[in-house]
Enzyme design. Structure first.
Site, short mmCIF file in Angstrom:
data_model
loop_
_atom_site.label_atom_id
_atom_site.label_comp_id
_atom_site.label_asym_id
_atom_site.label_seq_id
_atom_site.Cartn_x
_atom_site.Cartn_y
_atom_site.Cartn_z
N SER A 151 0.85 -1.19 0.00
CA SER A 151 0.00 0.00 0.00
C SER A 151 0.88 1.24 0.00
O SER A 151 2.04 1.20 0.46
CB SER A 151 -0.89 0.00 1.25
OG SER A 151 -1.54 1.24 1.42
N TYR A 164 -1.50 -0.35 10.74
CA TYR A 164 -1.49 -0.64 9.31
C TYR A 164 -0.21 -0.09 8.67
O TYR A 164 0.46 -0.77 7.89
CB TYR A 164 -2.72 -0.05 8.65
CG TYR A 164 -2.92 -0.49 7.22
CD1 TYR A 164 -3.33 -1.79 6.93
CD2 TYR A 164 -2.72 0.39 6.16
CE1 TYR A 164 -3.51 -2.21 5.62
CE2 TYR A 164 -2.91 -0.02 4.84
CZ TYR A 164 -3.31 -1.32 4.58
OH TYR A 164 -3.48 -1.73 3.28
#
Length: 249
Positions: A151, A164
Site C-alpha cells: 500500500s 497498518y
C-alpha cells in the site's frame, strides 16, 4: 556494431499454478479472475467458509480453480495450503500475497493489543510464512514469481493508522530483501503499492460516489503486466494511485 538481441521471453501464464491469499473479495478476487482468464490454474484461500464458497462458485466458470480455508496468521495452515496446492495442481509458479486487515480510525492509545497483533500477524507474518514455504516449491520448478500487495500507506504514515502503517512499512522492507535473496534462483519478487481502491476493505463501502478510486481490476491488470514482463526485467516496486482524486486545493 549490430544490435545484440537476447531471447528473454515473458512468463507464459497458461497452465501456471498460482496461489492467491485473500482471494474471496476485492483485489484478491480480481487477481484470481484475471489469472484464470490467462489460463492459469489458481488456488484461492480465505478465512470465511461462506465467502470462500461464494467466490469459488463465481470463479470456477473462468477456469481450473481450487480453494482452501486458511488463516494466514497460522504458520501450520499456510504450510498446508502451499503443500495442498502443489499436491493438487502439480507444483507452484506464482504466489500472490494479498490477504490483509486494517483497523482505521483509532489512535495508538485507543487500539487494543489484539488489534495491533492481528494486523502484524496477517499483513507481515502471513506473507513471511507463505514465502518461506513457497520458495522451495518454486525452486523445484526452476523459478517463479512472488507478488506482495502492499500500500502507499507503507511509505506515507497517517494518524489513526499506526498498526497498518507499521505492517506495510515492514512488508516493503521484507519484500526488497527477499527480492535480492532469490533473484539468482530465477524467482522474481515485486510489491504493488496501491492508493485508494474501491473495495470494502477496512470497513469502507464501495459506491458510485467513489468511482474516482482505483478498481480491483486495475490492480489485477498490474499483476498480469508484471508476470508478462520479459525475463530480464524486474519492476520490483509499482506505485499506482487514482489519476484524478478529489481536489484538496
Amino acid at each position: 556494431m549490430g544490435i545484440i538481441r537476447f531471447n528473454r521471453i515473458p512468463m507464459e501464464l497458461t497452465d501456471k499454478v498460482a496461489v492467491v491469499t485473500g482471494g474471496t473479495k476485492g483485489i484478491g478476487f480480481a487477481i484470481a479472475e484475471s489469472l484464470l482468464g490467462e489460463g492459469s490454474r489458481v488456488m484461492i484461500c480465505g478465512r470465511n467458509k461462506r465467502d470462500l464458497k461464494d467466490a469459488s462458485e463465481r470463479l470456477a466458470v473462468h477456469g481450473l480453480l481450487e480453494s482452501e480455508l486458511c488463516d494466514v496468521r497460522s504458520e501450520d495452515q499456510v504450510r498446508m495450503l502451499l503443500d495442498e496446492s502443489s499436491r493438487r495442481m502439480g507444483g507452484l509458479d506464482i504466489l500472490i500475497n494479498n490477504a490483509g486487515v486494517g483497523y482505521f480510525g483509532k489512535t495508538v492509545d485507543e487500539m487494543s493489543g489484539e488489534e495491533f497483533r492481528q494486523t502484524l500477524e496477517t499483513n507481515l507474518f502471513g506473507v513471511f510464512y507463505a514465502c518461506r514455504y513457497a520458495i522451495p516449491l518454486m525452486k523445484e520448478r526452476g523459478g517463479g514469481y512472488i507478488i506482495n500487495i502492499s500500500s502507499l500507506a507503507g511509505q506515507n504514515a497517517h494518524p489513526k493508522m499506526a498498526a497498518y502503517n507499521a505492517s506495510k512499512f515492514a512488508l516493503n522492507g521484507f519484500t526488497e530483501a527477499l527480492m535480492q535473496e532469490v533473484r539468482h534462483d530465477n524467482i522474481k519478487v515485486s510489491y504493488i503499492c496501491p492508493g485508494s481502491v474501491n473495495t470494502a476493505f477496512g470497513g469502507d463501502v464501495p459506491n458510485q460516489e467513489k468511482m474516482w478510486q482505483l478498481q480491483p481490476a486495475d490492480i489485477a491488470r498490474v499483476v498480469i503486466d508484471l508476470l508478462q514482463m520479459p525475463e530480464r526485467a524486474l519492476p520490483s516496486k509499482v506505485e499506482i494511485r487514482p489519476s484524478k482524486p478529489p481536489r484538496r486545493f
